[in-house]
Scaffold this motif. Structure first.
Motif, PDB file in Angstrom:
ATOM      1  N   LEU A 106       0.971  -1.077  -0.092  1.00  0.00           N
ATOM      2  CA  LEU A 106       0.212   0.048   0.015  1.00  0.00           C
ATOM      3  C   LEU A 106       0.611   1.239  -0.067  1.00  0.00           C
ATOM      4  CD1 LEU A 106      -2.853   1.115   0.237  1.00  0.00           C
ATOM      5  CD2 LEU A 106      -2.773   0.939   2.704  1.00  0.00           C
ATOM      6  N   SER A 107       1.926   1.445   0.721  1.00  0.00           N
ATOM      7  CA  SER A 107       2.874   2.510   0.968  1.00  0.00           C
ATOM      8  C   SER A 107       3.384   2.717  -0.690  1.00  0.00           C
ATOM      9  CB  SER A 107       3.889   2.191   1.894  1.00  0.00           C
ATOM     10  OG  SER A 107       4.805   3.105   1.855  1.00  0.00           O
ATOM     11  N   GLU A 108       3.930   1.552  -1.107  1.00  0.00           N
ATOM     12  CA  GLU A 108       4.511   1.675  -2.487  1.00  0.00           C
ATOM     13  C   GLU A 108       3.411   2.347  -3.561  1.00  0.00           C
ATOM     14  OE1 GLU A 108       7.683   1.507  -3.200  1.00  0.00           O
ATOM     15  OE2 GLU A 108       8.343   0.595  -1.451  1.00  0.00           O
ATOM     16  N   HIS A 109       2.417   1.861  -3.547  1.00  0.00           N
ATOM     17  CA  HIS A 109       1.267   2.191  -4.479  1.00  0.00           C
ATOM     18  C   HIS A 109       0.909   3.643  -4.164  1.00  0.00           C
ATOM     19  CE1 HIS A 109       1.034  -1.515  -6.545  1.00  0.00           C
ATOM     20  NE2 HIS A 109       0.686  -2.055  -5.574  1.00  0.00           N
ATOM     21  N   LYS A 110       1.052   4.172  -2.960  1.00  0.00           N
ATOM     22  CA  LYS A 110       0.655   5.713  -2.627  1.00  0.00           C
ATOM     23  C   LYS A 110       1.724   6.674  -3.022  1.00  0.00           C
ATOM     24  CE  LYS A 110      -2.796   4.903   1.000  1.00  0.00           C
ATOM     25  NZ  LYS A 110      -3.249   5.287   2.279  1.00  0.00           N
ATOM     26  N   GLN A 111       2.754   5.961  -2.959  1.00  0.00           N
ATOM     27  CA  GLN A 111       4.108   6.585  -3.350  1.00  0.00           C
ATOM     28  C   GLN A 111       3.956   6.995  -4.934  1.00  0.00           C
ATOM     29  OE1 GLN A 111       6.945   8.542  -2.425  1.00  0.00           O
ATOM     30  NE2 GLN A 111       6.076   8.227  -0.497  1.00  0.00           N
ATOM     31  N   ASP A 112       3.559   5.903  -5.645  1.00  0.00           N
ATOM     32  CA  ASP A 112       3.121   6.076  -7.174  1.00  0.00           C
ATOM     33  C   ASP A 112       2.004   6.920  -7.461  1.00  0.00           C
ATOM     34  OD1 ASP A 112       2.943   5.466  -9.898  1.00  0.00           O
ATOM     35  OD2 ASP A 112       1.641   3.450  -9.554  1.00  0.00           O
ATOM     36  N   LEU A 113       1.151   6.986  -6.620  1.00  0.00           N
ATOM     37  CA  LEU A 113       0.197   8.038  -6.605  1.00  0.00           C
ATOM     38  C   LEU A 113       0.607   9.806  -6.600  1.00  0.00           C
ATOM     39  CD1 LEU A 113      -2.895   8.725  -7.430  1.00  0.00           C
ATOM     40  CD2 LEU A 113      -3.244   8.205  -4.894  1.00  0.00           C
ATOM     41  N   ILE A 114       1.139   9.646  -5.413  1.00  0.00           N
ATOM     42  CA  ILE A 114       1.860  11.074  -5.272  1.00  0.00           C
ATOM     43  C   ILE A 114       2.782  11.718  -6.364  1.00  0.00           C
ATOM     44  CG2 ILE A 114       3.355  12.289  -3.817  1.00  0.00           C
ATOM     45  CD1 ILE A 114       2.501  10.225  -1.496  1.00  0.00           C
ATOM     46  N   ILE A 115       3.676  10.794  -6.715  1.00  0.00           N
ATOM     47  CA  ILE A 115       4.540  11.242  -7.883  1.00  0.00           C
ATOM     48  C   ILE A 115       3.856  11.331  -9.257  1.00  0.00           C
ATOM     49  CG2 ILE A 115       6.550  10.390  -9.219  1.00  0.00           C
ATOM     50  CD1 ILE A 115       7.596   8.832  -6.822  1.00  0.00           C
ATOM     51  N   SER A 116       2.669  10.448  -9.572  1.00  0.00           N
ATOM     52  CA  SER A 116       2.054  10.589 -10.763  1.00  0.00           C
ATOM     53  C   SER A 116       1.163  11.870 -10.526  1.00  0.00           C
ATOM     54  CB  SER A 116       1.021   9.270 -10.835  1.00  0.00           C
ATOM     55  OG  SER A 116       1.972   8.055 -11.161  1.00  0.00           O
ATOM     56  N   ASN A 117       0.560  12.234  -9.483  1.00  0.00           N
ATOM     57  CA  ASN A 117      -0.002  13.512  -9.435  1.00  0.00           C
ATOM     58  C   ASN A 117       0.870  14.717  -9.582  1.00  0.00           C
ATOM     59  OD1 ASN A 117      -2.568  12.597  -8.927  1.00  0.00           O
ATOM     60  ND2 ASN A 117      -2.494  12.478  -6.890  1.00  0.00           N
TER      61      ASN A 117
ATOM     62  N   GLY B 135      -0.364   7.324 -14.939  1.00  0.00           N
ATOM     63  CA  GLY B 135       0.376   6.966 -13.591  1.00  0.00           C
ATOM     64  C   GLY B 135      -0.725   6.793 -12.460  1.00  0.00           C
ATOM     65  N   LYS B 136      -1.618   7.991 -12.682  1.00  0.00           N
ATOM     66  CA  LYS B 136      -2.563   8.245 -11.454  1.00  0.00           C
ATOM     67  C   LYS B 136      -3.637   6.901 -11.635  1.00  0.00           C
ATOM     68  CE  LYS B 136      -6.130  11.186  -9.928  1.00  0.00           C
ATOM     69  NZ  LYS B 136      -6.778  12.646 -10.164  1.00  0.00           N
ATOM     70  N   ALA B 137      -3.945   6.585 -12.663  1.00  0.00           N
ATOM     71  CA  ALA B 137      -5.033   5.689 -13.070  1.00  0.00           C
ATOM     72  C   ALA B 137      -4.202   4.080 -12.509  1.00  0.00           C
ATOM     73  CB  ALA B 137      -5.648   5.363 -14.555  1.00  0.00           C
ATOM     74  N   ARG B 138      -3.182   3.967 -12.546  1.00  0.00           N
ATOM     75  CA  ARG B 138      -2.535   2.531 -12.386  1.00  0.00           C
ATOM     76  C   ARG B 138      -2.501   2.588 -10.810  1.00  0.00           C
ATOM     77  NH1 ARG B 138       2.889   3.533 -14.215  1.00  0.00           N
ATOM     78  NH2 ARG B 138       3.046   4.857 -12.430  1.00  0.00           N
ATOM     79  N   ALA B 139      -2.246   3.791 -10.362  1.00  0.00           N
ATOM     80  CA  ALA B 139      -2.086   3.843  -8.579  1.00  0.00           C
ATOM     81  C   ALA B 139      -3.341   3.465  -8.273  1.00  0.00           C
ATOM     82  CB  ALA B 139      -1.545   5.053  -8.135  1.00  0.00           C
ATOM     83  N   LEU B 140      -4.311   4.271  -8.525  1.00  0.00           N
ATOM     84  CA  LEU B 140      -5.852   4.062  -8.134  1.00  0.00           C
ATOM     85  C   LEU B 140      -6.265   2.682  -8.184  1.00  0.00           C
ATOM     86  CD1 LEU B 140      -7.557   7.323  -9.368  1.00  0.00           C
ATOM     87  CD2 LEU B 140      -6.563   6.994  -7.027  1.00  0.00           C
ATOM     88  N   ASP B 141      -5.846   2.032  -9.217  1.00  0.00           N
ATOM     89  CA  ASP B 141      -6.292   0.699  -9.442  1.00  0.00           C
ATOM     90  C   ASP B 141      -5.630  -0.297  -8.197  1.00  0.00           C
ATOM     91  OD1 ASP B 141      -7.968   0.850 -11.716  1.00  0.00           O
ATOM     92  OD2 ASP B 141      -6.502   0.246 -12.936  1.00  0.00           O
ATOM     93  N   ASN B 142      -4.490  -0.204  -8.062  1.00  0.00           N
ATOM     94  CA  ASN B 142      -3.587  -0.847  -7.302  1.00  0.00           C
ATOM     95  C   ASN B 142      -3.906  -0.571  -5.715  1.00  0.00           C
ATOM     96  OD1 ASN B 142      -2.155  -2.496  -8.973  1.00  0.00           O
ATOM     97  ND2 ASN B 142      -0.710  -0.656  -9.617  1.00  0.00           N
ATOM     98  N   ILE B 143      -4.037   0.646  -5.403  1.00  0.00           N
ATOM     99  CA  ILE B 143      -4.537   1.137  -4.141  1.00  0.00           C
ATOM    100  C   ILE B 143      -5.931   0.491  -3.763  1.00  0.00           C
ATOM    101  CG2 ILE B 143      -5.039   2.855  -2.372  1.00  0.00           C
ATOM    102  CD1 ILE B 143      -3.098   4.628  -4.179  1.00  0.00           C
TER     103      ILE B 143
END
Length: 387
Positions: free
Chosen positions: A147-158, A165-173
């Motif tokens: 969860l921590s890694e996917h939230k990092q993905d979301l922060i950076i993608s935003n 990247g945002k879509a990918r992160a939302l899916d995985n979170i």
């Protein structure tokens, strides 16, 4: 075509060969079997790429082996090739069922590129690596770290305004929260994904997972509504497995709402598709659920004829075939096929719950767990389109 790149022509050739009666007309079907296996393999890779939305699925140059060492040392003139090569290896390890190896490769690559100053689109690569590491951790079962890694993905993608990247992160979170049985949080993130661009297969996966979470939370009307949207997308995508999954979801929600006739209609639809697919296990599970619903309908008619009052609590409960004791597990976005999700060619895919643990969105995409009843086979997690 965009996802397969150079392999697209190979798949086209295999399709033509499969349809050529002169080439496949053999008593032992050897050629036909080999061609079918080749197509299945290419489709499984396609599903996984959809789920993961890897940057490395872009067309890229081959690296000369003799130059690899100097690239790894950071002295090469094109460090992008080093990152792309490593991303490919990370993808392959996860696809081959080696999440620990994928995790090790991902962390090593992330550490390396953080030291590179001349890497174009560095933040995009870093976000993608956090996603890959998160998917590997999810497979291993380290959900909090994933969860921590996917939230990092979301922060950076935003931060870099990357919709992909945002879509990918939302899916995985969402998938990770569903694995943690925090269905309300999963819904919160997945609902942010709804207005974003997606394929019809990704839509089938997303609406199905939202419906499963609503079913777990007792929001049966919402579960049925999301099931209908999933069915619509699956029908548009001509994906039999997701049509089974969505039909079963609708039926289970309607059973909870005491709408037995509508539940029966959807179970029968799922059974008809399973019969076409010749999936005996799924047929048996759905047939048992149909028997249970028919029994409840008969009991209701008997009580009405006898003038007895029927309450929801008194109605005969369905067996596990009609309920979904495994709905807590999300399906992997098919890999949307993975997949997505794997979006739909990897093994006949089990219904909801991430194709390998959650979807990914088709290899799901990624990035399975217990499949909900009945176990119609899935495409991998949410299937995501690579750049």
């Amino acid at each position: 075509k965009q996802l397969l790149g150079e392999l697209y022509e190979d798949r086209e050739y295999l399709e033509k060969l499969l349809n050529d009666s002169r080439a496949t007309k053999q008593s032992d079907n050897t050629i036909k079997s080999l061609v079918s296996n080749g197509i299945s393999y290419l489709d499984s890779r396609l599903d996984f790429w959809r789920q993961q939305q890897p940057l490395y699925s872009r067309k890229k140059k081959r690296i000369d082996p003799s130059s690899r060492n100097r690239i790894i040392k950071g002295t090469g003139s094109d460090p992008t090739n080093y990152v792309l090569r490593n991303l490919d290896e990370i993808d392959a390890a996860l696809a081959d069922g080696k999440p620990s190896e994928s995790l090790q490769l991902g962390r090593a690559c992330l550490k390396k590129i953080q030291q590179l100053d001349n890497l174009p689109n560095k933040k995009e690569f870093v976000a993608n690596l956090h996603s890959s590491i998160g998917c590997a951790l999810l497979e291993i079962g380290n959900l909090d770290a994933a969860l921590s890694e996917h939230k990092q993905d979301l922060i950076i993608s935003n931060s870099i305004k990357s919709e992909e990247g945002k879509a990918r992160a939302l899916d995985n979170i969402g998938r990770t929260y569903a694995r943690l049985s925090d269905f309300a949080e999963a819904i919160k993130y997945w609902e942010q994904r709804i207005p974003m661009p997606k394929t019809v297969l990704e839509g089938a996966w997303l609406y199905h997972e939202l419906g499963r979470c609503c079913l777990e939370l007792g929001r049966f009307s919402d579960a049925s509504a999301y099931g209908e949207q999933s069915l619509e997308s699956a029908t548009e995508a001509s994906d039999d497995n997701w049509q089974i999954n969505s039909s079963v979801l609708i039926a289970q929600a309607e059973v909870k709402l005491s709408n037995d006739e509508k539940a029966l209609e959807n179970f029968n639809r799922a059974l008809s598709i399973a019969e076409v697919l010749e999936d005996k296990a799924v047929q048996d599970a759905i047939s048992k659920a149909i028997e249970d619903v028919n029994y409840r309908i008969a009991e209701d008619l008997r009580k009405k004829a006898a003038g007895e009052t029927i309450t929801h609590e008194e109605r005969a409960p369905l067996t596990a075939a009609g309920e979904d004791s495994n709905a807590k597990q999300p399906s992997t976005p098919p890999k949307q096929p993975s997949t997505p999700p794997k979006q739909t060619t990897t093994p006949p895919k089990q219904p909801s719950t991430p194709p390998k643990q959650p979807t990914p969105p088709p290899k799901q995409q990624t990035p399975p767990t217990k499949q909900p009843t009945p176990p119609p086979k899935q495409p991998t997690p949410p299937p995501k389109q690579p750049t």
